[in-house]
Design a protein around this motif. Structure first.
Motif, short mmCIF file in Angstrom:
data_model
loop_
_atom_site.label_atom_id
_atom_site.label_comp_id
_atom_site.label_asym_id
_atom_site.label_seq_id
_atom_site.Cartn_x
_atom_site.Cartn_y
_atom_site.Cartn_z
N UNK A 166 0.82 -1.21 0.00
CA UNK A 166 0.00 0.00 0.00
C UNK A 166 0.86 1.26 0.00
N UNK A 167 2.02 1.23 0.64
CA UNK A 167 2.90 2.42 0.60
C UNK A 167 4.19 2.14 -0.19
N UNK A 168 4.12 1.18 -1.10
CA UNK A 168 5.29 0.83 -1.92
C UNK A 168 6.49 0.42 -1.07
N UNK A 169 6.22 -0.06 0.14
CA UNK A 169 7.28 -0.53 1.05
C UNK A 169 8.20 0.62 1.48
N UNK A 170 7.69 1.84 1.42
CA UNK A 170 8.45 3.01 1.86
C UNK A 170 7.90 3.47 3.21
#
Ligand SMILES: *Cc1c(COP(=O)(O)O)cnc(C)c1O
Length: 404
Positions: A166-170
């Motif tokens: 969901x947060x691009x793994x960031x």
């Protein structure tokens, strides 16, 4: 009667990789006819590059003569290695780091576990979830715990920053203010990265709130995309808020040779107290240096021949990563990572738990991977494969996975 450090007793019962080993051994024993392919543990498989072998032979021979024998290494490491590091890893990238800010060590695992000794026990640490287990466990051993919530699998003194698709793994800035922030980029286990602009925001944030970033760049050599930073010191202001950990394990195959280094800039201070001086004192007191022959081997990593040979070695593994990524995508999996890191992070199919998928692959494909939930609660529903196998094994594993 002596008492033990009971912080150790607070650690969760079983270590991820020993649980995996137990399951794999039990399966092998019950099915001696099956050949397992291991794409689980993060260890390299290619032999040391010729330039490194040459440097090792040469320095071993030096040790046979009184005039070129070497005893204890200097506290920070040999200057020939530290200057090669500065020139190749920092000056060439526009980073302002000097040779006397480099502390040579026997690897980044030790340094990442030990660095927390510089900080007070009531500091709050922030980690990504999923996370390289050393960051959390070394803080737990030191007593930076608070209470453990069994239902969420979380320590109250640790701030977990979820990294999911969901947060691009960031990771996002946490609501609660941390004192220490661990970042591993490119990331183990997710294989994902952040851009230089995103890292700059972390540096600004840390400087603003007076936090220290402990930046693990063990996979720096695997970066292939332009806007991914190789060092945190590429960011403005990092000298006042960041410690960087580096390792020769993954870029040069030194997992069994042992060499790494940590950068503690002289501008990193708490009031008048210099973290650089504290780490120098700690290093001098508790550590006696990486072997001379290994530091010479490390120097060879930066020779023209060494650089060319290691570029090929990294390319070898990244060819596996690309094959796993495209093969699994074709087979209908949702796949992340594998572009700037030797790790592939995939979503388990049909909402299987990470461990159910582990068992499923072990039993039906005889392929061993790593369950994402072993790296933290947000890793549940994910699975890690590594690109560190041989081309042949990787190909064979993919064939089995596609046939499921
Ligand atoms: C492999 C790895 C290291 C390197 O550890 P060494 O002790 O240098 O072998 C450091 N950090 C992470 C996240 C790793 O995966």
């Amino acid at each position: 009667m002596f008492k033990v450090n009971d912080n150790f007793l607070k650690l969760p019962g079983s270590y991820l990789f020993s649980t995996i080993a137990k399951k794999v051994n039990a399966y092998s024993k019950a099915h001696p006819d099956k050949t397992l392919i291991r794409l689980g543990i993060g260890d390299v498989t290619q032999p040391l590059a010729p330039a490194i072998i040459d440097a090792l032979h040469k320095s071993v021979d030096e040790m046979a003569h009184a005039e070129s024998f070497h005893g204890y290494a200097p506290d920070l490491g040999y200057e020939f290695l530290r200057t090669a590091i500065v020139k190749n890893d920092y000056t060439s990238r526009g980073c302002e780091i000097s040779a006397d800010e480099i502390f040579v060590s026997d690897g980044a695992k030790c340094d990442s576990g030990n660095i927390q000794e510089l900080f007070a026990l009531d500091n709050k640490i922030a980690v990504c979830d999923p996370v390289y287990p050393v960051y959390v466990d070394s803080n737990v051993m030191a007593g930076r715990t608070g209470v453990y919530d069994l239902s969420t699998e979380r320590w109250s003194q640790v701030i977990y920053m979820p990294c999911t698709k969901e947060n691009n793994f960031v990771p996002e800035f946490p609501k609660e203010q941390p004192d220490l922030i661990y970042l591993c980029i490119p990331n183990n286990p997710t294989g994902t990265t952040i851009t230089k602009a995103q890292l700059q925001e972390w540096v600004n944030y840390a400087n603003k709130i007076g936090a220290v970033i402990i930046y693990d760049a063990a996979y720096e050599a695997y970066i292939s995309e332009e806007d991914v930073p190789h060092s945190i010191y590429e960011c403005e202001g990092a000298r006042t808020c960041a410690i960087e950990l580096r390792s020769f394990s993954k870029n040069a195959g030194f997992t069994g040779v042992r060499l790494g280094f940590t950068v503690v800039p002289k501008d990193l201070k708490s009031g008048e107290v210099s973290l650089h001086d504290m780490w120098a004192r700690r290093h001098g007191t508790k550590y006696n240096g990486a072997p001379y022959i290994v530091q010479r081997a490390g120097e060879a990593v930066y020779s023209e021949a060494g650089k060319a040979q290691l570029k090929e070695q990294v390319a070898y593994y990244m060819k596996n990563a690309a094959a796993i990524k495209s093969g699994l995508t074709e087979a209908g999996y949702e796949v992340f990572g594998g572009v700037n890191a030797p790790y592939i992070w995939l979503k388990t199919p049909e909402h299987m738990t990470s461990w159910d998928f582990f068992d499923y692959l072990l039993e039906n494909a005889n392929v061993v991977g790593t369950p994402g939930s072993g790296f933290g609660p947000c890793g549940e529903g994910y699975f890690r494969l590594t690109a560190f196998g041989s081309h042949e094994n990787t190909k064979a594993a993919l064939k089995r996975l596609k046939a499921l």
